[in-house]
Scaffold this motif. Structure first.
Motif, mmCIF file in Angstrom:
data_model
loop_
_atom_site.group_PDB
_atom_site.id
_atom_site.type_symbol
_atom_site.label_atom_id
_atom_site.label_comp_id
_atom_site.label_asym_id
_atom_site.label_seq_id
_atom_site.Cartn_x
_atom_site.Cartn_y
_atom_site.Cartn_z
ATOM 1 N N HIS A 67 0.834 -1.204 0.000
ATOM 2 C CA HIS A 67 0.000 0.000 0.000
ATOM 3 C C HIS A 67 0.867 1.252 0.000
ATOM 4 C CE1 HIS A 67 -3.863 2.099 0.972
ATOM 5 N NE2 HIS A 67 -3.000 3.005 1.395
ATOM 6 N N TRP A 70 2.660 1.660 -3.355
ATOM 7 C CA TRP A 70 1.795 2.189 -4.427
ATOM 8 C C TRP A 70 1.582 3.697 -4.250
ATOM 9 C CZ3 TRP A 70 2.578 -2.380 -6.097
ATOM 10 C CH2 TRP A 70 2.056 -2.804 -7.326
ATOM 11 N N THR A 74 2.520 6.480 -6.962
ATOM 12 C CA THR A 74 1.531 7.483 -7.366
ATOM 13 C C THR A 74 2.127 8.881 -7.265
ATOM 14 O OG1 THR A 74 -0.306 6.080 -6.655
ATOM 15 C CG2 THR A 74 -0.754 8.438 -6.852
ATOM 16 N N PHE A 100 0.954 -5.894 -12.818
ATOM 17 C CA PHE A 100 1.117 -4.508 -13.237
ATOM 18 C C PHE A 100 2.336 -4.295 -14.134
ATOM 19 C CE2 PHE A 100 -1.863 -1.695 -11.037
ATOM 20 C CZ PHE A 100 -2.491 -2.590 -10.201
ATOM 21 N N ASP B 56 -9.823 7.148 -3.629
ATOM 22 C CA ASP B 56 -8.809 6.104 -3.591
ATOM 23 C C ASP B 56 -9.423 4.794 -3.125
ATOM 24 O OD1 ASP B 56 -6.554 4.698 -1.632
ATOM 25 O OD2 ASP B 56 -5.741 5.499 -3.491
ATOM 26 N N MET B 58 -7.642 1.177 -2.681
ATOM 27 C CA MET B 58 -6.353 0.551 -2.943
ATOM 28 C C MET B 58 -6.474 -0.883 -3.428
ATOM 29 S SD MET B 58 -3.286 1.173 -3.271
ATOM 30 C CE MET B 58 -2.218 -0.073 -3.922
ATOM 31 N N TRP B 59 -7.010 -1.730 -2.578
ATOM 32 C CA TRP B 59 -7.055 -3.153 -2.929
ATOM 33 C C TRP B 59 -8.402 -3.735 -2.546
ATOM 34 C CZ3 TRP B 59 -3.081 -4.070 -5.782
ATOM 35 C CH2 TRP B 59 -1.860 -3.463 -5.519
ATOM 36 N N THR B 87 -7.330 3.130 -8.276
ATOM 37 C CA THR B 87 -7.229 1.844 -7.599
ATOM 38 C C THR B 87 -6.075 0.987 -8.088
ATOM 39 O OG1 THR B 87 -8.430 -0.207 -7.124
ATOM 40 C CG2 THR B 87 -8.852 0.824 -9.244
ATOM 41 N N GLY B 88 -5.593 0.110 -7.195
ATOM 42 C CA GLY B 88 -4.612 -0.900 -7.567
ATOM 43 C C GLY B 88 -5.274 -2.264 -7.688
ATOM 44 N N ALA B 89 -6.587 -2.335 -7.456
ATOM 45 C CA ALA B 89 -7.301 -3.617 -7.477
ATOM 46 C C ALA B 89 -7.677 -3.980 -8.913
ATOM 47 C CB ALA B 89 -8.534 -3.542 -6.593
ATOM 48 N N LYS B 110 -3.850 2.900 -10.349
ATOM 49 C CA LYS B 110 -2.718 3.522 -9.674
ATOM 50 C C LYS B 110 -1.485 2.648 -9.875
ATOM 51 C CE LYS B 110 -3.090 4.679 -5.359
ATOM 52 N NZ LYS B 110 -3.478 4.788 -3.933
#
Lengths: 130, 129
Positions: A67, A70, A74, A100, B56, B58-59, B87-89, B110
């Motif tokens: 987290h 990331w 960002t 990713f 935001d 995140m996951w 989001t990173g999800a 993201k």
């Protein structure tokens, strides 16, 4: 290469990591001839990147730190002054990060999953190539 | 004729990331307000309704982000406000398919590319007009 002097420019690395300093990654990169400045995986990385003006950022994180990592990415890609800065991500977080890889490549972010010393140095050197 | 300055509310758990949105979007001419999403301060949002919200998430399993999205959609003030979900999800968002689009929620992965984020915001705001 600095013209006329024959001297090789020392590439500046900003290492962002939650590991205590000096870390294994810092030692390997320093032994390979990089100048390494370290910043914790915490608030203030944007300012650290702007102030230290590195040639490249190496971001080290584990799956537990994803987290925060990331958020760092960002910040590095969301700021106009930093968006062109090459970034290498070093992590053991294979599953989530691997998904990713393509998206990161488009953003100039190189992913190294659990690299050994040789792969780390060559990955950073390759990311510095124009 | 002067153009009305559009108001964007960015909600995130990181002050530094909120600073990125503030700087980037401010430079593009938007009025930007920010909120840490753990506050879930709907009173403040109702008092100064945004034209668009960047949220935001995140996951998968990020209860704070998901619950904030639900709160925004269930509130009369923000129920129809365009939302851009950062989001990173990746996989989870793909599984949701068209559901988010039907809720007027656009997705930007993201970390984002600046130009992509700005284009998504422009499209989201243009859809209102």
């Amino acid at each position: 290469m600095t013209e006329g002097t024959g001297e090789m420019k020392v590439r500046q690395v900003l290492l962002i990591s939650a590991e205590p300093v000096p870390s294994v990654v810092a030692r390997v990169l320093a032994a390979a001839g990089f100048a390494v400045a370290s910043s914790p995986l915490a608030a203030g990385v944007g300012e650290a990147a702007r102030e230290s003006r590195p040639d490249i950022v190496v971001l080290v994180y584990s799956s537990e730190q994803r987290h925060r990592a990331w958020n760092v990415l960002t910040i590095l890609r969301g700021a106009r002054a930093l968006r062109a800065l090459p970034v290498v991500v070093v992590t053991n977080d294979a599953g989530k990060t691997h998904a990713f890889t393509d998206a990161f490549a488009r953003l100039g972010i190189t992913v190294l999953i659990g690299p050994d010393d040789v792969a780390l140095v060559s990955g950073v050197a390759a990311a510095l190539e124009p | 004729m002067p153009t009305t300055q559009r108001h964007i509310l960015a909600i995130n758990d990181s002050d530094e990331v909120l600073g990125v949105f503030r700087t980037l979007l401010g430079e593009e001419g938007y009025r930007v307000t920010t909120q840490r999403y753990l506050l879930k301060d709907m009173e403040a949002i109702r008092a100064d309704p945004p034209d668009l919200i960047i949220l935001d998430y995140m996951w998968a399993g990020d209860d704070a982000g998901w619950s904030m999205l639900q709160m925004l959609r269930m509130d009369r003030t923000t129920g129809k406000t365009p939302i851009v979900l950062c989001t990173g999800a990746k996989r989870e968002i793909e599984e949701l398919g068209d559901h988010l689009t039907q809720q007027n929620v656009r997705v930007v992965l993201k970390p984002f590319d600046i130009d992509e984020l700005l284009a998504v915001i422009t499209m989201a705001l243009g859809g209102e007009e």
